[in-house]
Design an enzyme around this catalytic site. Structure first.
Site, PDB file in Angstrom:
ATOM      1  N   GLU A  95       0.721  -1.042  -0.106  1.00  0.00           N
ATOM      2  CA  GLU A  95      -0.131   0.001   0.229  1.00  0.00           C
ATOM      3  C   GLU A  95       1.023   1.567   0.105  1.00  0.00           C
ATOM      4  O   GLU A  95       2.358   1.086   0.408  1.00  0.00           O
ATOM      5  CB  GLU A  95      -0.706  -0.556   1.262  1.00  0.00           C
ATOM      6  N   CYS A 108       3.344   8.729   0.186  1.00  0.00           N
ATOM      7  CA  CYS A 108       4.283   7.784   1.367  1.00  0.00           C
ATOM      8  C   CYS A 108       4.524   6.504   0.626  1.00  0.00           C
ATOM      9  O   CYS A 108       2.592   6.053   0.308  1.00  0.00           O
ATOM     10  CB  CYS A 108       2.684   7.786   2.224  1.00  0.00           C
ATOM     11  N   CYS A 115       6.937  -7.078   7.034  1.00  0.00           N
ATOM     12  CA  CYS A 115       8.333  -6.686   7.574  1.00  0.00           C
ATOM     13  C   CYS A 115       7.987  -7.462   8.549  1.00  0.00           C
ATOM     14  O   CYS A 115       8.081  -8.102   9.501  1.00  0.00           O
ATOM     15  CB  CYS A 115       7.659  -4.821   8.304  1.00  0.00           C
ATOM     16  N   CYS A 119       7.460  -5.417  15.691  1.00  0.00           N
ATOM     17  CA  CYS A 119       7.028  -4.282  16.308  1.00  0.00           C
ATOM     18  C   CYS A 119       5.504  -4.743  16.814  1.00  0.00           C
ATOM     19  O   CYS A 119       4.583  -4.488  16.350  1.00  0.00           O
ATOM     20  CB  CYS A 119       7.108  -2.510  16.296  1.00  0.00           C
ATOM     21  N   CYS A 122       2.421  -2.086  15.651  1.00  0.00           N
ATOM     22  CA  CYS A 122       2.031  -1.831  14.548  1.00  0.00           C
ATOM     23  C   CYS A 122       1.481  -3.259  13.641  1.00  0.00           C
ATOM     24  O   CYS A 122       1.569  -4.084  13.750  1.00  0.00           O
ATOM     25  CB  CYS A 122       3.514  -1.873  13.267  1.00  0.00           C
ATOM     26  N   CYS A 338      -0.320   2.743   9.059  1.00  0.00           N
ATOM     27  CA  CYS A 338       0.346   1.716   8.097  1.00  0.00           C
ATOM     28  C   CYS A 338      -0.800  -0.060   8.299  1.00  0.00           C
ATOM     29  O   CYS A 338      -0.367  -0.542   9.103  1.00  0.00           O
ATOM     30  CB  CYS A 338       1.237   1.671   9.953  1.00  0.00           C
TER      31      CYS A 338
END
Ligand code: SAH
Length: 352
Positions: A95, A108, A115, A119, A122, A338
């Site tokens: 995205e 962005c 990932c 975290c 997130c 996010c």
């Protein structure tokens, strides 16, 4: 099954495209003509490049592609923010977000499929890391956004704050930065480009040496190693001291201000005492503090603090001379914060 990807024009530097023209027995100036079609005129196929001979266009299409991704869906909000779900050649989706704030128009971008940082707040980390994005896949996100703008709008800024850890995909990210910055590429000034990192200290030091003056944002989120390691597992290896030392080096070499991102999580890092530790930590560093309340992700049991707590936190920082901006996540109401859109899409696909 993973499809083999041919090289797209968006992955190439001017020098590489010039070399390709020479190999194909065309004059080198053709390279700039092709790039102008892609970055100024929004061409997505060689067929559109009417000042190239038909034969050259045919030969180019046999081995290459102009772009390698396409826009799957665009979701809009009332504030002019639009979320792009981008379809990759191997059927993965990532995205990108278009943000409008007056004349400031920001793209962005994501840097990885998923990932590895995991975290604890997130959405992007929930599915783990699938792979790095190629240079072209990063550049094309900006291109899709640029091509979608209205005729009187101009893209002014780029932030690397989408899915993934940019400095964990260092080479492709730096090459994409050069293409975004180049006069033959997207032509966005380095000072209008921001890389956001979880705090990969070695990557920060390397980036400082690249000779591109991009802004650096560090997702700090805690001033104390115990708290930071709880919410950002990669901190255990890196440590806050090391990150701050790398940030100082980055400033000394590039003279660009550093921004620190700090999300406020109730009962974790948002007390007055946390603000005071932050003030101590950042003493003598020329920086901006971007504070934002957590955008809760269903899979984690965390929430943002009350308004009073947020205000007290920010006032404490300001009282000690820190420059504080409180940000709102513009994508919230379309599940666009996010990584959430990709996660949602994954769940739908998975259910079917
Ligand atoms: N990996 C990079 C860039 C991607 S995340 C980084 O860590 O900086 C971009 C920003 O969004 C980071 O500051 C990240 O910590 C923040 N973020 C992630 N999840 C969030 C959430 N649920 N609420 C608010 N901010 C979040």
């Amino acid at each position: 099954m993973i499809k083999i990807q041919t090289v797209s024009i968006t992955s190439l530097s001017l020098a590489e495209l010039e070399a390709l023209c020479i190999v194909m027995k065309e004059p080198v100036y053709r390279a700039r003509q092709i790039l102008s079609w892609v970055y100024d005129k929004g061409a997505t196929t060689f067929d559109q490049m009417s000042n190239l001979s038909k034969d050259f266009r045919r030969k180019l299409s046999e081995k290459h592609r102009v772009i390698q991704t396409n826009v799957d869906t665009i979701t809009q909000t009332a504030h002019g923010t639009e979320k792009f779900l981008i379809h990759l050649a191997d059927d993965n989706v990532i995205e990108s977000v278009l943000l409008r704030e007056g004349k400031r128009i920001t793209a962005c971008v994501s840097t990885q499929v998923g990932c590895a940082m995991a975290c604890r707040f997130c959405a992007s980390g929930l599915l783990g890391l699938e792979r790095n994005l190629t240079t072209g896949e990063i550049v094309e996100q900006v291109l899709h956004i640029k091509n979608h703008l209205l005729p009187d709008e101009h893209l002014t800024n780029i932030v690397f704050m989408g899915i993934g850890e940019p400095l964990a995909n260092y080479d492709n990210v730096v090459k994409s930065l050069r293409i975004m910055n180049a006069e033959w590429g997207l032509g966005i000034g380095a000072r209008h480009i921001t890389i956001s990192t979880v705090g990969a200290a070695d990557g920060i030091r390397r980036l400082a040496q690249e000779g591109i003056q991009v802004n650096l944002a560090i997702s700090l989120h805690a001033a104390d190693d115990m708290i930071r390691s709880q919410i950002i597992p990669s901190n255990k290896k890196i440590g806050i001291k090391n990150i701050i030392a790398a940030a100082r080096e980055y400033f000394e070499i590039t003279r660009r201000d550093i921004s620190f991102e700090y999300i406020l999580i109730d009962g974790v890092n948002a007390a007055k005492q946390d603000a005071e530790s932050l003030v101590q930590l950042l003493k003598g560093i020329q920086c901006n503090m971007n504070v934002l309340p957590l955008n809760p992700v269903k899979e984690f049991n965390l929430k943002p603090p009350s308004r009073e707590t947020i205000e007290l936190f920010c006032k404490t920082l300001e009282k000690h001379g820190l420059v504080v901006t409180v940000r709102k996540k513009k994508g919230d109401n379309i599940n666009a914060a996010c990584g959430q859109l990709r996660l949602q899409r994954h769940k739908i696909l998975w259910k079917n």
